[in-house]
Enzyme design. Structure first.
Site, PDB file in Angstrom:
ATOM      1  N   GLU A  87      -3.270   0.231  -9.112  1.00 35.12           N
ATOM      2  CA  GLU A  87      -2.256   1.365  -9.322  1.00 35.12           C
ATOM      3  C   GLU A  87      -0.873   0.570  -9.792  1.00 35.12           C
ATOM      4  O   GLU A  87      -0.342  -0.164  -8.899  1.00 35.12           O
ATOM      5  CB  GLU A  87      -2.126   2.101  -8.024  1.00 35.12           C
ATOM      6  CG  GLU A  87      -1.491   3.415  -8.027  1.00 35.12           C
ATOM      7  CD  GLU A  87      -1.484   3.974  -6.585  1.00 35.12           C
ATOM      8  OE1 GLU A  87      -1.395   3.155  -5.465  1.00 35.12           O
ATOM      9  OE2 GLU A  87      -1.474   5.370  -6.504  1.00 35.12           O
TER      10      GLU A  87
ATOM     11  N   SER B  79       0.919  -1.416  -0.221  1.00 33.62           N
ATOM     12  CA  SER B  79      -0.021  -0.058   0.084  1.00 33.62           C
ATOM     13  C   SER B  79       0.968   1.154  -0.024  1.00 33.62           C
ATOM     14  O   SER B  79       0.527   2.307  -0.385  1.00 33.62           O
ATOM     15  CB  SER B  79      -0.860   0.147   1.279  1.00 33.62           C
ATOM     16  OG  SER B  79      -1.657  -1.001   1.411  1.00 33.62           O
TER      17      SER B  79
ATOM     18  N   ASN C 268      -2.788   5.973  -1.536  1.00 31.69           N
ATOM     19  CA  ASN C 268      -2.661   6.163   0.014  1.00 31.69           C
ATOM     20  C   ASN C 268      -2.001   7.590   0.395  1.00 31.69           C
ATOM     21  O   ASN C 268      -2.201   8.044   1.639  1.00 31.69           O
ATOM     22  CB  ASN C 268      -2.068   5.099   0.620  1.00 31.69           C
ATOM     23  CG  ASN C 268      -3.016   4.047   0.687  1.00 31.69           C
ATOM     24  OD1 ASN C 268      -4.120   4.204   1.099  1.00 31.69           O
ATOM     25  ND2 ASN C 268      -2.556   2.568   0.325  1.00 31.69           N
TER      26      ASN C 268
END
Ligand SMILES: CC(=O)CC(=O)SCCNC(=O)CCNC(=O)[C@H](O)C(C)(C)COP(=O)(O)OP(=O)(O)OC[C@H]1O[C@@H](n2cnc3c(N)ncnc32)[C@H](O)[C@@H]1OP(=O)(O)O
Ligand SMILES: NC(=O)C1=CN([C@@H]2O[C@H](COP(=O)(O)OP(=O)(O)OC[C@H]3O[C@@H](n4cnc5c(N)ncnc54)[C@H](OP(=O)(O)O)[C@@H]3O)[C@@H](O)[C@H]2O)C=CC1
Length: 284
Positions: A152, A119, A190
């Site tokens: 992504e 992440s 994020n």
């Protein structure tokens, strides 16, 4: 390169989703975790999700059985010897990811691509643990994987063009939309999302509003599908904390400091939906 066989490392909520979408799309999947129990639990979760698709008339029973038949349980990274692409989705801790990548590098064919679903952690640093940094890349799926369209795709410093193109094609074969970003803490997703969630936690910690009310402000006021605290519980509070720590350390700015309440919950084992309690209580 046409990719047919993948290994998914980590059979938690993300690993299960990633294994599911690959199996449904026709890939053969080695589904790996540390223990057989974890892999079996992950597989049962996939079966439940697919059964719901069958019940809703969106998938044939045969197609479900075929997809499940393409998933091979694994508790050894030596199984990477058989794959074109490895996608690591273990816990968000650099030391664990580094060990996994060292081992995958030893076992996977020299032509294989090693991707991480991290992440927030630097792709470049993970790649440096291997002898094939040009074939290491971020392939960041969103939760819940079967529903969310985005992948992504994060280029590390040394990621080569072929690796990028192959991973982009693999994401498209899953019906996802890849978006290319460069390597930086939290990438785009994020870096933007997690400070908002952290700020929502700060408002609770400061007694400004109860979790339900913070969530209502953001669902009714901003049309977010889930309020930020419901979303934090859904993502996992441990994962949220690790991401904030990466942002805080990576940028060195106070605005990324994790809320003390987030730390406290994680220390208490309140990890959100997956542990049965976070900002809300769940009957798993
Ligand atoms: C932390 C990171 O690194 C990156 C991240 O992933 S950040 C998190 C990104 N994800 C989000 O922001 C999710 C925000 N929430 C949402 O989009 C929606 O609330 C949601 C899609 C999860 C659920 O949607 P909803 O309309 O509230 O509920 P619901 O009607 O029950 O579900 C909609 C569909 O999603 C499916 N779904 C819901 N939860 C699911 C799950 N956990 N797994 C698989 N499918 C799921 C449902 O089956 C339903 O499918 P159909 O429409 O085909 O029947
Ligand atoms: N949650 C989210 O919304 C998203 C998470 N991610 C990222 O995906 C990754 C996984 O997250 P998530 O699925 O939520 O986490 P979970 O905690 O649900 O799953 C992690 C899994 O990895 C297992 N694991 C730990 N160490 C190893 C290892 N050495 N080898 C194999 N498996 C291991 C864990 O086992 P055990 O429980 O026994 O430790 C657990 O089953 C993280 O990097 C996270 O940042 C990315 C996008 C969204």
């Amino acid at each position: 390169m046409s990719m047919q066989t993948v290994m998914v490392v980590g059979a938690g909520q993300m690993g299960a989703g990633i294994a599911q979408v690959h199996a449904v799309a026709g890939f053969h999947v080695y589904f790996n975790d540390l223990t057989e129990e974890k892999v079996t639990a992950g597989r049962q979760g996939i079966e439940k999700q697919l059964q719901r698709q069958v019940d809703k008339g969106r998938m044939e029973q045969d197609a479900m059985q075929d997809a499940l038949g393409r998933i091979t349980p694994s508790t050894s990274l030596e199984d990477a010897a058989n794959v074109d692409l490895c996608i690591e989705a273990a816990v968000e801790q650099m030391e664990i990811k580094k060990k996994i990548f060292q081992e995958l590098d030893r076992h996977a064919p020299t032509t294989a691509i090693l991707a991480t679903n991290t992440s927030s952690l630097p792709i470049t640093e993970i790649a440096a643990e291997t002898n094939r940094p040009a074939q290491v890349i971020g392939m960041h799926f969103m939760n819940p994987v079967p529903v969310m369209k985005l992948v992504e795709v994060i280029r590390g410093l040394q990621t080569n063009e072929d690796t990028y193109k192959d991973v982009k094609a693999a994401a498209e074969a899953l019906g996802k939309t890849p978006v290319e970003v460069n390597d930086a803490p939290g990438f785009v997703s994020n870096r933007v999302l997690m400070p908002m969630i952290n700020e929502a936690i700060c408002t609770v910690n400061e007694g400004i509003a109860a979790p339900e009310d913070v969530d209502q402000v953001m669902t009714l006021g901003m049309n977010q599908p889930m309020g930020p605290l419901t979303l934090a519980d859904f993502i996992g509070l441990d994962t949220c904390l690790y991401i904030m720590e990466v942002l805080h350390e990576g940028f060195g700015e106070d605005k990324y400091r994790p809320s003390p309440l987030l730390r406290k919950y994680v220390k208490a084992g309140w990890l959100g939906r997956k542990s049965g309690r976070g900002f809300y209580v769940y009957n798993n």
